[in-house]
Design a protein around this motif. Structure first.
Motif, PDB file in Angstrom:
ATOM      1  N   TRP A 171     -16.587 -54.438  77.579  1.00 37.40           N
ATOM      2  CA  TRP A 171     -17.329 -54.364  78.844  1.00 37.40           C
ATOM      3  C   TRP A 171     -18.304 -55.543  78.954  1.00 37.40           C
ATOM      4  CZ3 TRP A 171     -19.200 -48.699  77.706  1.00 37.40           C
ATOM      5  CH2 TRP A 171     -18.079 -47.866  77.585  1.00 37.40           C
ATOM      6  N   LEU A 215     -17.870 -45.925  84.216  1.00 36.83           N
ATOM      7  CA  LEU A 215     -16.894 -46.999  84.048  1.00 36.83           C
ATOM      8  C   LEU A 215     -15.471 -46.458  84.174  1.00 36.83           C
ATOM      9  CD1 LEU A 215     -18.693 -48.962  81.196  1.00 36.83           C
ATOM     10  CD2 LEU A 215     -18.376 -49.703  83.566  1.00 36.83           C
ATOM     11  N   TYR A 244     -14.443 -46.212  87.649  1.00 31.20           N
ATOM     12  CA  TYR A 244     -14.055 -47.519  88.212  1.00 31.20           C
ATOM     13  C   TYR A 244     -12.751 -48.033  87.617  1.00 31.20           C
ATOM     14  CZ  TYR A 244     -18.662 -48.167  90.390  1.00 31.20           C
ATOM     15  OH  TYR A 244     -19.778 -48.044  91.178  1.00 31.20           O
ATOM     16  N   VAL A 283     -12.469 -49.027  84.521  1.00 30.91           N
ATOM     17  CA  VAL A 283     -12.772 -50.102  83.577  1.00 30.91           C
ATOM     18  C   VAL A 283     -12.195 -49.768  82.199  1.00 30.91           C
ATOM     19  CG1 VAL A 283     -14.649 -51.293  82.352  1.00 30.91           C
ATOM     20  CG2 VAL A 283     -14.840 -50.859  84.812  1.00 30.91           C
ATOM     21  N   GLN A 284     -11.508 -50.731  81.612  1.00 26.74           N
ATOM     22  CA  GLN A 284     -10.908 -50.567  80.279  1.00 26.74           C
ATOM     23  C   GLN A 284     -11.708 -51.352  79.254  1.00 26.74           C
ATOM     24  OE1 GLN A 284      -8.531 -48.474  79.672  1.00 26.74           O
ATOM     25  NE2 GLN A 284      -8.139 -47.949  81.820  1.00 26.74           N
ATOM     26  N   GLN A 297     -11.034 -47.508  77.446  1.00 29.96           N
ATOM     27  CA  GLN A 297     -11.730 -46.222  77.352  1.00 29.96           C
ATOM     28  C   GLN A 297     -11.513 -45.580  75.982  1.00 29.96           C
ATOM     29  OE1 GLN A 297     -13.788 -44.389  79.442  1.00 29.96           O
ATOM     30  NE2 GLN A 297     -13.993 -46.131  80.829  1.00 29.96           N
TER      31      GLN A 297
END
Ligand code: GDP
Ligand code: CA
Length: 327
Positions: free
Chosen positions: A47, A85, A88, A90-91, A93
Protein backbone atom coordinates in the motif's frame (compact mmCIF):
# COMPACT_ATOMS: atom_id res chain seq x y z
CA UNK A 1 28.88 -6.79 29.43
CA UNK A 2 28.25 -6.13 25.75
CA UNK A 3 26.03 -8.77 24.19
CA UNK A 4 25.38 -8.93 20.44
CA UNK A 5 22.47 -10.93 19.02
CA UNK A 6 21.14 -11.62 15.53
CA UNK A 7 17.35 -11.77 15.43
CA UNK A 8 14.32 -12.50 13.28
CA UNK A 9 10.81 -11.72 14.51
CA UNK A 10 8.94 -13.76 17.09
CA UNK A 11 11.66 -16.21 18.21
CA UNK A 12 14.28 -13.46 18.25
CA UNK A 13 12.23 -10.89 20.10
CA UNK A 14 10.97 -13.30 22.77
CA UNK A 15 14.54 -14.42 23.40
CA UNK A 16 15.90 -10.85 23.61
CA UNK A 17 13.09 -9.83 25.97
CA UNK A 18 13.99 -12.83 28.13
CA UNK A 19 17.66 -11.89 28.01
CA UNK A 20 16.85 -8.37 29.17
CA UNK A 21 14.77 -9.78 32.03
CA UNK A 22 17.56 -12.17 32.98
CA UNK A 23 20.17 -9.38 33.01
CA UNK A 24 17.91 -7.18 35.13
CA UNK A 25 18.02 -9.92 37.76
CA UNK A 26 21.82 -9.66 38.05
CA UNK A 27 22.96 -8.03 41.26
CA UNK A 28 26.30 -6.94 39.76
CA UNK A 29 25.19 -3.44 38.92
CA UNK A 30 25.63 -3.72 35.16
CA UNK A 31 25.03 -1.92 32.93
CA UNK A 32 24.77 -4.59 30.26
CA UNK A 33 24.17 -3.48 26.70
CA UNK A 34 22.36 -5.64 24.18
CA UNK A 35 22.79 -4.92 20.47
CA UNK A 36 20.14 -6.58 18.33
CA UNK A 37 20.94 -7.00 14.64
CA UNK A 38 17.55 -7.46 13.01
CA UNK A 39 16.71 -9.30 9.82
CA UNK A 40 15.34 -7.02 7.11
CA UNK A 41 15.01 -9.67 4.39
CA UNK A 42 11.29 -9.96 5.25
CA UNK A 43 10.73 -6.30 4.38
CA UNK A 44 8.09 -5.46 1.82
CA UNK A 45 6.34 -2.41 0.37
CA UNK A 46 2.55 -2.69 0.79
CA UNK A 47 0.00 0.00 0.00
CA UNK A 48 2.95 2.30 -0.71
CA UNK A 49 4.30 1.81 2.82
CA UNK A 50 7.59 0.26 3.86
CA UNK A 51 6.92 -2.62 6.25
CA UNK A 52 9.75 -4.24 8.25
CA UNK A 53 8.01 -7.18 9.97
CA UNK A 54 10.93 -8.45 12.02
CA UNK A 55 12.06 -5.01 13.23
CA UNK A 56 8.45 -4.21 14.14
CA UNK A 57 8.03 -7.44 16.09
CA UNK A 58 11.21 -6.57 17.99
CA UNK A 59 9.99 -3.02 18.69
CA UNK A 60 6.54 -4.09 19.87
CA UNK A 61 7.77 -7.03 21.95
CA UNK A 62 10.61 -5.17 23.64
CA UNK A 63 8.47 -2.04 24.02
CA UNK A 64 5.52 -3.82 25.64
CA UNK A 65 3.06 -3.30 22.79
CA UNK A 66 2.95 -6.71 21.17
CA UNK A 67 -0.09 -8.94 20.77
CA UNK A 68 1.17 -11.68 23.09
CA UNK A 69 -0.89 -14.62 21.88
CA UNK A 70 -0.13 -13.90 18.24
CA UNK A 71 3.53 -13.06 18.86
CA UNK A 72 3.57 -10.16 16.37
CA UNK A 73 1.48 -7.05 15.67
CA UNK A 74 -0.03 -4.70 18.22
CA UNK A 75 -2.20 -5.57 21.16
CA UNK A 76 -5.76 -4.19 21.08
CA UNK A 77 -5.47 -3.77 17.33
CA UNK A 78 -8.27 -2.92 14.91
CA UNK A 79 -8.41 -3.33 11.11
CA UNK A 80 -10.58 -0.47 9.90
CA UNK A 81 -8.02 0.84 7.38
CA UNK A 82 -7.67 -2.59 5.81
CA UNK A 83 -11.48 -2.85 5.60
CA UNK A 84 -11.67 0.47 3.75
CA UNK A 85 -8.90 -0.57 1.38
CA UNK A 86 -10.73 -3.84 0.67
CA UNK A 87 -13.84 -1.80 -0.22
CA UNK A 88 -11.73 0.06 -2.78
CA UNK A 89 -10.35 -3.23 -4.10
CA UNK A 90 -6.83 -2.34 -3.03
CA UNK A 91 -4.44 -5.31 -3.13
CA UNK A 92 -2.95 -7.24 -1.51
CA UNK A 93 -5.43 -8.31 1.13
CA UNK A 94 -3.58 -11.49 2.16
CA UNK A 95 -1.21 -9.53 4.40
CA UNK A 96 -2.99 -8.14 7.44
CA UNK A 97 -1.94 -4.67 8.63
CA UNK A 98 -3.75 -3.33 11.68
CA UNK A 99 -4.52 0.33 12.19
CA UNK A 100 -1.97 0.97 14.96
CA UNK A 101 0.63 -0.97 12.99
CA UNK A 102 -0.06 1.13 9.88
CA UNK A 103 1.01 4.21 11.85
CA UNK A 104 4.45 2.66 12.31
CA UNK A 105 4.71 2.07 8.57
CA UNK A 106 3.57 5.60 7.76
CA UNK A 107 6.14 7.07 10.14
CA UNK A 108 8.89 4.88 8.71
CA UNK A 109 7.93 5.59 5.10
CA UNK A 110 7.74 9.33 5.71
CA UNK A 111 11.17 9.47 7.34
CA UNK A 112 12.73 7.24 4.68
CA UNK A 113 11.16 9.51 2.07
CA UNK A 114 12.80 12.50 3.74
CA UNK A 115 16.15 10.86 3.14
CA UNK A 116 16.88 9.24 6.48
CA UNK A 117 18.51 5.83 6.52
CA UNK A 118 16.72 2.75 7.83
CA UNK A 119 19.16 2.78 10.79
CA UNK A 120 18.15 6.35 11.65
CA UNK A 121 14.47 5.59 11.23
CA UNK A 122 14.74 2.43 13.34
CA UNK A 123 16.51 4.37 16.11
CA UNK A 124 13.68 6.90 16.09
CA UNK A 125 11.03 4.19 16.31
CA UNK A 126 13.03 2.47 19.07
CA UNK A 127 13.11 5.72 21.09
CA UNK A 128 9.33 5.79 21.16
CA UNK A 129 9.27 2.17 22.43
CA UNK A 130 11.84 2.88 25.14
CA UNK A 131 14.53 0.51 23.92
CA UNK A 132 17.52 2.80 24.65
CA UNK A 133 16.41 3.26 28.25
CA UNK A 134 16.51 -0.54 28.58
CA UNK A 135 20.07 -0.64 27.23
CA UNK A 136 18.91 -2.21 23.96
CA UNK A 137 20.24 -0.97 20.63
CA UNK A 138 18.22 -2.17 17.63
CA UNK A 139 20.08 -2.12 14.31
CA UNK A 140 18.78 -3.24 10.92
CA UNK A 141 21.27 -5.65 9.34
CA UNK A 142 21.70 -3.21 6.44
CA UNK A 143 20.44 0.18 5.32
CA UNK A 144 20.11 -1.03 1.73
CA UNK A 145 16.83 -2.74 0.89
CA UNK A 146 17.24 -6.53 0.78
CA UNK A 147 14.22 -8.69 0.05
CA UNK A 148 14.09 -12.46 0.34
CA UNK A 149 12.38 -14.03 -2.66
CA UNK A 150 11.40 -17.66 -3.00
CA UNK A 151 11.83 -19.58 -6.24
CA UNK A 152 8.89 -21.96 -6.80
CA UNK A 153 7.54 -24.08 -9.67
CA UNK A 154 5.51 -22.09 -12.18
CA UNK A 155 3.26 -25.08 -12.91
CA UNK A 156 4.49 -25.28 -16.51
CA UNK A 157 7.81 -26.99 -15.97
CA UNK A 158 9.66 -23.78 -15.23
CA UNK A 159 10.09 -21.60 -12.18
CA UNK A 160 9.10 -18.19 -10.88
CA UNK A 161 10.11 -16.09 -7.90
CA UNK A 162 7.69 -14.62 -5.38
CA UNK A 163 8.29 -12.37 -2.40
CA UNK A 164 9.02 -14.25 0.81
CA UNK A 165 5.85 -12.83 2.45
CA UNK A 166 3.68 -14.09 -0.39
CA UNK A 167 5.16 -17.57 0.07
CA UNK A 168 5.02 -17.50 3.90
CA UNK A 169 1.76 -15.67 4.57
CA UNK A 170 -0.38 -16.16 1.48
CA UNK A 171 0.69 -19.75 0.70
CA UNK A 172 1.67 -20.72 4.27
CA UNK A 173 4.94 -22.10 2.87
CA UNK A 174 2.81 -24.72 1.08
CA UNK A 175 4.43 -24.23 -2.35
CA UNK A 176 7.61 -26.31 -2.47
CA UNK A 177 10.50 -23.85 -2.48
CA UNK A 178 13.42 -24.53 -4.83
CA UNK A 179 15.67 -21.91 -3.29
CA UNK A 180 15.78 -18.51 -1.60
CA UNK A 181 17.28 -15.43 -3.21
CA UNK A 182 18.20 -12.36 -1.18
CA UNK A 183 17.48 -9.69 -3.79
CA UNK A 184 19.66 -6.61 -3.26
CA UNK A 185 22.25 -8.39 -1.15
CA UNK A 186 24.89 -7.81 -3.85
CA UNK A 187 24.62 -4.07 -3.16
CA UNK A 188 24.12 -4.33 0.60
CA UNK A 189 26.63 -3.33 3.25
CA UNK A 190 26.27 -3.94 6.96
CA UNK A 191 24.48 -1.06 8.71
CA UNK A 192 26.58 1.26 10.89
CA UNK A 193 27.54 -0.48 14.12
CA UNK A 194 26.68 -4.03 13.02
CA UNK A 195 30.18 -5.40 12.45
CA UNK A 196 31.64 -3.47 15.40
CA UNK A 197 28.94 -4.86 17.70
CA UNK A 198 29.97 -8.42 16.80
CA UNK A 199 33.71 -7.76 16.91
CA UNK A 200 33.54 -5.79 20.15
CA UNK A 201 31.07 -8.02 21.98
CA UNK A 202 31.86 -9.94 25.15
CA UNK A 203 29.27 -12.53 24.17
CA UNK A 204 27.38 -13.24 20.93
CA UNK A 205 24.06 -15.09 21.14
CA UNK A 206 21.94 -16.50 18.34
CA UNK A 207 18.29 -16.69 19.47
CA UNK A 208 16.14 -19.56 18.17
CA UNK A 209 15.26 -17.56 15.06
CA UNK A 210 14.56 -19.18 11.70
CA UNK A 211 17.98 -20.51 10.65
CA UNK A 212 17.38 -19.97 6.93
CA UNK A 213 15.27 -16.87 6.36
CA UNK A 214 16.17 -14.92 9.54
CA UNK A 215 19.68 -15.86 10.73
CA UNK A 216 20.71 -17.17 7.29
CA UNK A 217 19.80 -13.89 5.59
CA UNK A 218 21.69 -11.78 8.17
CA UNK A 219 24.74 -14.03 7.67
CA UNK A 220 24.63 -13.14 3.97
CA UNK A 221 25.33 -9.46 4.67
CA UNK A 222 28.94 -8.90 3.62
CA UNK A 223 31.27 -9.02 6.62
CA UNK A 224 28.84 -10.49 9.16
CA UNK A 225 30.00 -14.08 8.87
CA UNK A 226 33.66 -13.05 8.95
CA UNK A 227 33.01 -10.92 12.03
CA UNK A 228 31.43 -13.94 13.76
CA UNK A 229 34.41 -16.12 12.85
CA UNK A 230 36.86 -13.49 13.98
CA UNK A 231 35.33 -12.12 17.16
CA UNK A 232 37.02 -12.98 20.45
CA UNK A 233 33.56 -13.35 22.02
CA UNK A 234 32.15 -16.85 22.46
CA UNK A 235 29.23 -17.43 20.06
CA UNK A 236 26.36 -19.57 21.37
CA UNK A 237 23.09 -20.40 19.63
CA UNK A 238 19.72 -21.77 20.71
CA UNK A 239 18.01 -24.32 18.49
CA UNK A 240 14.69 -23.25 16.93
CA UNK A 241 13.71 -26.92 16.59
CA UNK A 242 12.37 -29.07 19.38
CA UNK A 243 11.98 -32.77 18.71
CA UNK A 244 12.80 -32.24 15.04
CA UNK A 245 10.04 -29.67 14.42
CA UNK A 246 9.88 -25.88 14.58
CA UNK A 247 8.15 -24.55 17.68
CA UNK A 248 6.13 -22.30 15.37
CA UNK A 249 6.22 -21.32 11.72
CA UNK A 250 7.59 -23.21 8.76
CA UNK A 251 11.32 -23.49 9.41
CA UNK A 252 11.14 -27.14 8.33
CA UNK A 253 9.96 -26.08 4.85
CA UNK A 254 12.83 -23.58 4.69
CA UNK A 255 15.38 -26.22 5.68
CA UNK A 256 13.96 -28.67 3.12
CA UNK A 257 14.48 -26.04 0.41
CA UNK A 258 18.18 -25.81 1.18
CA UNK A 259 18.56 -29.57 1.59
CA UNK A 260 19.16 -29.59 5.34
CA UNK A 261 17.49 -32.10 7.64
CA UNK A 262 15.07 -30.65 10.21
CA UNK A 263 17.07 -31.59 13.28
CA UNK A 264 18.82 -29.44 15.85
CA UNK A 265 22.13 -31.09 15.00
CA UNK A 266 21.77 -30.39 11.27
CA UNK A 267 20.89 -26.74 11.96
CA UNK A 268 24.02 -26.38 14.09
CA UNK A 269 25.96 -27.61 11.07
CA UNK A 270 24.86 -24.48 9.16
CA UNK A 271 26.80 -22.35 11.65
CA UNK A 272 29.68 -24.68 12.50
CA UNK A 273 32.34 -22.30 11.15
CA UNK A 274 31.70 -19.80 13.95
CA UNK A 275 29.59 -21.50 16.64
CA UNK A 276 31.22 -22.34 19.98
CA UNK A 277 28.15 -23.80 21.65
CA UNK A 278 24.62 -24.91 20.74
CA UNK A 279 21.80 -25.29 23.23
CA UNK A 280 19.18 -27.93 22.43
CA UNK A 281 16.08 -29.43 23.99
CA UNK A 282 16.72 -32.39 26.34
CA UNK A 283 14.65 -34.65 24.05
CA UNK A 284 16.75 -33.94 20.96
CA UNK A 285 19.18 -36.68 19.95
CA UNK A 286 22.90 -36.08 20.30
CA UNK A 287 24.62 -35.03 17.07
CA UNK A 288 26.96 -37.38 15.23
CA UNK A 289 30.36 -37.64 16.89
CA UNK A 290 31.89 -35.97 13.83
CA UNK A 291 30.02 -32.72 14.55
CA UNK A 292 32.35 -29.77 15.12
CA UNK A 293 29.89 -27.90 17.32
CA UNK A 294 29.74 -28.82 21.01
CA UNK A 295 26.08 -29.42 21.80
CA UNK A 296 24.58 -28.89 25.25
CA UNK A 297 21.15 -30.27 26.13
CA UNK A 298 19.34 -27.98 28.54
CA UNK A 299 17.70 -29.54 31.60
CA UNK A 300 14.34 -27.99 30.70
CA UNK A 301 12.17 -27.85 27.58
CA UNK A 302 13.63 -25.32 25.12
CA UNK A 303 10.46 -23.23 25.14
CA UNK A 304 9.53 -19.58 25.75
CA UNK A 305 5.77 -19.54 26.49
CA UNK A 306 6.20 -16.53 28.82
CA UNK A 307 8.81 -13.94 29.79
CA UNK A 308 10.03 -15.96 32.81
CA UNK A 309 10.77 -19.07 30.77
CA UNK A 310 12.41 -16.93 28.07
CA UNK A 311 14.57 -15.33 30.78
CA UNK A 312 15.62 -18.76 32.06
CA UNK A 313 16.41 -19.91 28.51
CA UNK A 314 18.42 -16.77 27.74
CA UNK A 315 20.24 -17.17 31.06
CA UNK A 316 21.18 -20.74 30.16
CA UNK A 317 22.52 -19.59 26.78
CA UNK A 318 24.48 -16.77 28.43
CA UNK A 319 25.94 -19.09 31.10
CA UNK A 320 26.98 -21.53 28.40
CA UNK A 321 28.69 -18.72 26.49
CA UNK A 322 30.48 -17.42 29.58
CA UNK A 323 31.81 -20.93 30.21
CA UNK A 324 33.32 -21.05 26.71
CA UNK A 325 36.14 -18.59 26.29
CA UNK A 326 37.63 -18.25 22.83
CA UNK A 327 41.38 -18.64 22.45
P1 GDP B 1 9.82 -14.87 12.67
O1 GDP B 1 10.65 -13.90 11.90
O2 GDP B 1 8.63 -14.25 13.33
O3 GDP B 1 9.52 -16.14 11.94
O4 GDP B 1 10.70 -15.26 13.94
P2 GDP B 1 12.19 -15.77 14.11
O5 GDP B 1 12.87 -16.05 12.83
O6 GDP B 1 12.87 -14.90 15.10
O7 GDP B 1 11.91 -17.12 14.88
C1 GDP B 1 11.18 -18.16 14.30
C2 GDP B 1 11.68 -19.44 14.89
O8 GDP B 1 11.60 -19.35 16.31
C3 GDP B 1 10.87 -20.64 14.48
O9 GDP B 1 11.67 -21.50 13.71
C4 GDP B 1 10.46 -21.27 15.81
O10 GDP B 1 10.64 -22.66 15.79
C5 GDP B 1 11.39 -20.63 16.82
N1 GDP B 1 10.76 -20.50 18.11
C6 GDP B 1 9.65 -19.79 18.41
N2 GDP B 1 9.33 -19.95 19.71
C7 GDP B 1 10.27 -20.77 20.23
C8 GDP B 1 10.49 -21.34 21.53
O11 GDP B 1 9.74 -21.11 22.47
N3 GDP B 1 11.59 -22.16 21.68
C9 GDP B 1 12.44 -22.45 20.65
N4 GDP B 1 13.48 -23.25 20.87
N5 GDP B 1 12.25 -21.93 19.41
C10 GDP B 1 11.18 -21.13 19.22
CA1 CA C 1 10.60 -12.94 9.97
Amino acid sequence: MRIATLAGGVGGSRFVRGLRRHLDGFADGGPHEITVIGNTGDDITLWGLRVCPDLDTLLYTLGGGVHEAQGWGRTEETHRIQGELAAYGVQPQWFGLGDLDVATHIARSQWLGQGHTLSEVTARLADRWGLPTQGIRLLPMSDEPVETHVVVDDGAGGERAIHFQEWWVRHQAGLPARRFVAVGMDRAVAAPGVLDAIRGADVVLLPPSNPVVSIGIILGVPGVRDALRGTTAPVVGVSPLVGGAPVRGHADACLAAIGVEATSAAVAGLFEDFLDGWLVDPADPAPPAASRVPVTAWDRPLLMPDVESAAALAGAALDLALSLQRA
